[in-house]
Design a protein around this motif. Structure first.
Motif, PDB file in Angstrom:
ATOM      1  N   PRO A 102      86.583  18.917  45.854  1.00  0.00           N
ATOM      2  CA  PRO A 102      87.195  20.255  45.923  1.00  0.00           C
ATOM      3  C   PRO A 102      86.149  21.352  46.077  1.00  0.00           C
ATOM      4  O   PRO A 102      84.973  21.169  45.751  1.00  0.00           O
ATOM      5  CB  PRO A 102      87.914  20.388  44.574  1.00  0.00           C
ATOM      6  N   LEU A 103      86.593  22.501  46.548  1.00  0.00           N
ATOM      7  CA  LEU A 103      85.771  23.708  46.549  1.00  0.00           C
ATOM      8  C   LEU A 103      86.150  24.519  45.313  1.00  0.00           C
ATOM      9  O   LEU A 103      87.334  24.667  45.005  1.00  0.00           O
ATOM     10  CB  LEU A 103      86.034  24.544  47.799  1.00  0.00           C
ATOM     11  N   ILE A 104      85.155  25.013  44.616  1.00  0.00           N
ATOM     12  CA  ILE A 104      85.411  25.841  43.439  1.00  0.00           C
ATOM     13  C   ILE A 104      85.241  27.302  43.840  1.00  0.00           C
ATOM     14  O   ILE A 104      84.135  27.779  44.093  1.00  0.00           O
ATOM     15  CB  ILE A 104      84.465  25.502  42.275  1.00  0.00           C
ATOM     16  N   TRP A 105      86.366  27.997  43.928  1.00  0.00           N
ATOM     17  CA  TRP A 105      86.345  29.416  44.268  1.00  0.00           C
ATOM     18  C   TRP A 105      86.151  30.229  42.987  1.00  0.00           C
ATOM     19  O   TRP A 105      86.892  30.059  42.013  1.00  0.00           O
ATOM     20  CB  TRP A 105      87.676  29.835  44.902  1.00  0.00           C
ATOM     21  N   GLY A 106      85.182  31.115  42.988  1.00  0.00           N
ATOM     22  CA  GLY A 106      85.045  32.047  41.886  1.00  0.00           C
ATOM     23  C   GLY A 106      85.929  33.259  42.129  1.00  0.00           C
ATOM     24  O   GLY A 106      86.092  33.709  43.265  1.00  0.00           O
ATOM     25  N   VAL A 107      86.531  33.778  41.072  1.00  0.00           N
ATOM     26  CA  VAL A 107      87.332  34.997  41.149  1.00  0.00           C
ATOM     27  C   VAL A 107      86.448  36.125  40.638  1.00  0.00           C
ATOM     28  O   VAL A 107      86.117  36.185  39.451  1.00  0.00           O
ATOM     29  CB  VAL A 107      88.617  34.885  40.303  1.00  0.00           C
ATOM     30  N   TRP A 178      85.447  33.658  46.417  1.00  0.00           N
ATOM     31  CA  TRP A 178      84.410  33.055  47.270  1.00  0.00           C
ATOM     32  C   TRP A 178      83.769  31.907  46.508  1.00  0.00           C
ATOM     33  O   TRP A 178      83.859  31.834  45.281  1.00  0.00           O
ATOM     34  CB  TRP A 178      83.367  34.111  47.636  1.00  0.00           C
ATOM     35  N   GLU A 179      83.127  31.008  47.201  1.00  0.00           N
ATOM     36  CA  GLU A 179      82.513  29.829  46.579  1.00  0.00           C
ATOM     37  C   GLU A 179      81.545  30.254  45.473  1.00  0.00           C
ATOM     38  O   GLU A 179      80.690  31.101  45.673  1.00  0.00           O
ATOM     39  CB  GLU A 179      81.791  29.012  47.655  1.00  0.00           C
ATOM     40  N   LYS A 180      81.679  29.647  44.301  1.00  0.00           N
ATOM     41  CA  LYS A 180      81.052  30.188  43.088  1.00  0.00           C
ATOM     42  C   LYS A 180      79.530  30.145  43.106  1.00  0.00           C
ATOM     43  O   LYS A 180      78.879  31.023  42.527  1.00  0.00           O
ATOM     44  CB  LYS A 180      81.575  29.472  41.844  1.00  0.00           C
ATOM     45  N   TYR A 181      78.926  29.149  43.753  1.00  0.00           N
ATOM     46  CA  TYR A 181      77.467  29.086  43.742  1.00  0.00           C
ATOM     47  C   TYR A 181      76.855  30.029  44.778  1.00  0.00           C
ATOM     48  O   TYR A 181      75.753  30.536  44.594  1.00  0.00           O
ATOM     49  CB  TYR A 181      76.992  27.646  43.956  1.00  0.00           C
ATOM     50  N   THR A 182      77.583  30.277  45.870  1.00  0.00           N
ATOM     51  CA  THR A 182      77.108  31.231  46.865  1.00  0.00           C
ATOM     52  C   THR A 182      77.025  32.636  46.271  1.00  0.00           C
ATOM     53  O   THR A 182      76.150  33.430  46.626  1.00  0.00           O
ATOM     54  CB  THR A 182      78.045  31.238  48.089  1.00  0.00           C
ATOM     55  N   THR A 183      77.913  32.935  45.354  1.00  0.00           N
ATOM     56  CA  THR A 183      77.970  34.275  44.754  1.00  0.00           C
ATOM     57  C   THR A 183      77.298  34.343  43.378  1.00  0.00           C
ATOM     58  O   THR A 183      77.286  35.401  42.756  1.00  0.00           O
ATOM     59  CB  THR A 183      79.433  34.715  44.593  1.00  0.00           C
ATOM     60  N   LYS A 184      76.721  33.240  42.911  1.00  0.00           N
ATOM     61  CA  LYS A 184      76.199  33.211  41.550  1.00  0.00           C
ATOM     62  C   LYS A 184      75.077  34.219  41.328  1.00  0.00           C
ATOM     63  O   LYS A 184      74.942  34.799  40.246  1.00  0.00           O
ATOM     64  CB  LYS A 184      75.707  31.810  41.190  1.00  0.00           C
ATOM     65  N   GLU A 185      74.261  34.457  42.359  1.00  0.00           N
ATOM     66  CA  GLU A 185      73.185  35.437  42.229  1.00  0.00           C
ATOM     67  C   GLU A 185      73.741  36.816  41.903  1.00  0.00           C
ATOM     68  O   GLU A 185      73.151  37.570  41.117  1.00  0.00           O
ATOM     69  CB  GLU A 185      72.372  35.492  43.520  1.00  0.00           C
ATOM     70  N   GLY A 196      87.265  34.087  36.622  1.00  0.00           N
ATOM     71  CA  GLY A 196      88.059  32.864  36.725  1.00  0.00           C
ATOM     72  C   GLY A 196      87.546  31.982  37.842  1.00  0.00           C
ATOM     73  O   GLY A 196      86.659  32.366  38.610  1.00  0.00           O
ATOM     74  N   GLU A 197      88.077  30.779  37.909  1.00  0.00           N
ATOM     75  CA  GLU A 197      87.735  29.826  38.960  1.00  0.00           C
ATOM     76  C   GLU A 197      89.014  29.182  39.478  1.00  0.00           C
ATOM     77  O   GLU A 197      89.963  28.962  38.716  1.00  0.00           O
ATOM     78  CB  GLU A 197      86.788  28.744  38.440  1.00  0.00           C
ATOM     79  N   VAL A 198      89.031  28.894  40.780  1.00  0.00           N
ATOM     80  CA  VAL A 198      90.198  28.280  41.413  1.00  0.00           C
ATOM     81  C   VAL A 198      89.730  27.088  42.244  1.00  0.00           C
ATOM     82  O   VAL A 198      89.202  27.269  43.348  1.00  0.00           O
ATOM     83  CB  VAL A 198      90.945  29.280  42.322  1.00  0.00           C
ATOM     84  N   PRO A 199      89.897  25.863  41.743  1.00  0.00           N
ATOM     85  CA  PRO A 199      89.519  24.694  42.547  1.00  0.00           C
ATOM     86  C   PRO A 199      90.622  24.339  43.538  1.00  0.00           C
ATOM     87  O   PRO A 199      91.808  24.412  43.222  1.00  0.00           O
ATOM     88  CB  PRO A 199      89.354  23.592  41.502  1.00  0.00           C
ATOM     89  N   THR A 200      90.228  23.966  44.740  1.00  0.00           N
ATOM     90  CA  THR A 200      91.225  23.475  45.687  1.00  0.00           C
ATOM     91  C   THR A 200      91.642  22.075  45.258  1.00  0.00           C
ATOM     92  O   THR A 200      90.787  21.262  44.899  1.00  0.00           O
ATOM     93  CB  THR A 200      90.653  23.410  47.111  1.00  0.00           C
ATOM     94  N   PRO A 201      92.926  21.763  45.311  1.00  0.00           N
ATOM     95  CA  PRO A 201      93.379  20.423  44.922  1.00  0.00           C
ATOM     96  C   PRO A 201      93.316  19.427  46.080  1.00  0.00           C
ATOM     97  O   PRO A 201      94.128  18.521  46.170  1.00  0.00           O
ATOM     98  CB  PRO A 201      94.826  20.679  44.479  1.00  0.00           C
ATOM     99  N   TRP A 202      92.362  19.620  46.977  1.00  0.00           N
ATOM    100  CA  TRP A 202      92.228  18.725  48.141  1.00  0.00           C
ATOM    101  C   TRP A 202      90.784  18.773  48.634  1.00  0.00           C
ATOM    102  O   TRP A 202      89.967  19.548  48.160  1.00  0.00           O
ATOM    103  CB  TRP A 202      93.175  19.146  49.257  1.00  0.00           C
ATOM    104  N   SER A 203      90.480  17.907  49.605  1.00  0.00           N
ATOM    105  CA  SER A 203      89.147  17.887  50.219  1.00  0.00           C
ATOM    106  C   SER A 203      88.862  19.245  50.825  1.00  0.00           C
ATOM    107  O   SER A 203      89.654  19.753  51.623  1.00  0.00           O
ATOM    108  CB  SER A 203      89.096  16.813  51.307  1.00  0.00           C
TER     109      SER A 203
END
Length: 309
Positions: A102-107, A178-185, A196-203
């Motif tokens: 999954p992709l982990i989207w950061g809110v 947006w993807e959480k590690y890309t925005t972590k800085e 918050g975080e939103v994981p996709t329930p698929w590939s």
């Protein structure tokens, strides 16, 4: 690992050799490291392929448009985004799964924002790279899961991550997925807060190719995926993987080490039809697709890609 092979390997090209050119587009994110290490090592050229890479900071929506306009032949693209766009007439098919995890989207909100909890965001303005992008679709899918009407969400189009920084900074938008590690800085520097975080329930990432390149170079696409699969495996197995990825994308090695534990590169010509049905139903629930217009999974997938359970 491939980038440490003989210095001349990236220049391997026999005189007069006719390389098959494949134009590939992807986001400027760590997921795409195997493409760049394979290109640098000349691995595609060794197989008589020329991979011309284009970076799309605008993400899925920009790549979907590039496929439509014949700017690229293949896109490394969010699964939900390309599924939606094929339904809208994009002349492309899925040729494989790139990242099966999954992709982990950061809110994200601005640090000084009044917003503190995801549950408060129903009437917030969402920054999205463009309509039809991953940030747009996931905002609607997330709203539906929270019990909100996705049609009531407000959006501000910001084009890319830098546009989102500006919008959250000046208050023209309130929240950005947006993807959480890309925005972590940005979170570490306290420009943004991740609430918050939103994981996709698929590939999360699929590979899509235009009907044109499928007709002309189908076998070359299979070869391309085979090379990419091995390179991703070698990268992951390398003792220098985190250092390589961190240096390429300006990330902290400790963050890469945390991310790589959960990421699974596939890079294979397989697409799970049950997963596609799940994606389509989620897009219907979020008001993105009309249930009457839904395609069958095999209509979204090229013949070269197999179904998997």
């Amino acid at each position: 690992m491939s980038q440490f092979r003989a210095a001349g390997s990236a220049l391997l090209r026999a005189a007069g050799e006719n390389l098959k050119r494949i134009r590939v587009g992807g986001v400027p994110e760590h997921f795409n490291t195997p493409w760049h290490t394979a290109i640098a090592a000349g691995l595609f050229e060794e197989a008589s392929l020329q991979i011309d890479w284009s970076t799309y900071p605008g993400g899925t929506g920009a790549m979907a448009q590039a496929l439509r306009e014949d700017e690229i032949d293949v896109a490394v693209i969010l699964t939900e985004g390309i599924v939606a766009d094929i339904h809208r007439g994009n002349p492309s098919k899925l040729i494989g799964t790139y990242v099966s995890s999954p992709l982990i989207w950061g809110v994200h909100v601005a640090s000084g924002s009044k917003w503190r909890e995801v549950s408060e965001l129903q009437h917030a303005t969402y920054a999205v790279s463009r309509l039809g992008s991953g940030s747009h679709l996931m905002a609607k899918i997330h709203a539906q899961k929270l019990g909100w009407d996705p049609e009531t969400l407000k959006f501000a189009i910001v084009k890319d991550l830098q546009g989102a920084r500006k919008a959250l900074g000046n208050g023209t938008a309130d929240v950005f997925l947006w993807e959480k590690y890309t925005t972590k800085e940005l979170v570490d520097s306290r420009e943004w807060r991740r609430i918050g975080e939103v994981p996709t329930p698929w590939s999360c990432f699929s590979l899509a190719a235009t009907d044109k390149v499928l007709e002309e170079h189908s076998e070359s696409l299979v070869t391309m995926l085979s090379i990419l699969e091995k390179e991703a495996h070698d990268l992951r197995a390398s003792a220098n993987a985190c250092e390589t990825i961190a240096a390429m994308y300006g990330l902290q090695e400790r963050d890469v080490a945390e991310w790589i534990k959960d990421v699974s590169w596939s890079c294979r010509p397989v697409v799970c039809h049950k997963m596609l049905e799940q994606v389509m139903q989620s897009l219907v629930s979020a008001g993105v697709l009309d249930p009457a217009s839904l395609k069958r999974p095999h209509e979204l997938v090229a013949e070269l890609a197999k179904d998997v359970e």
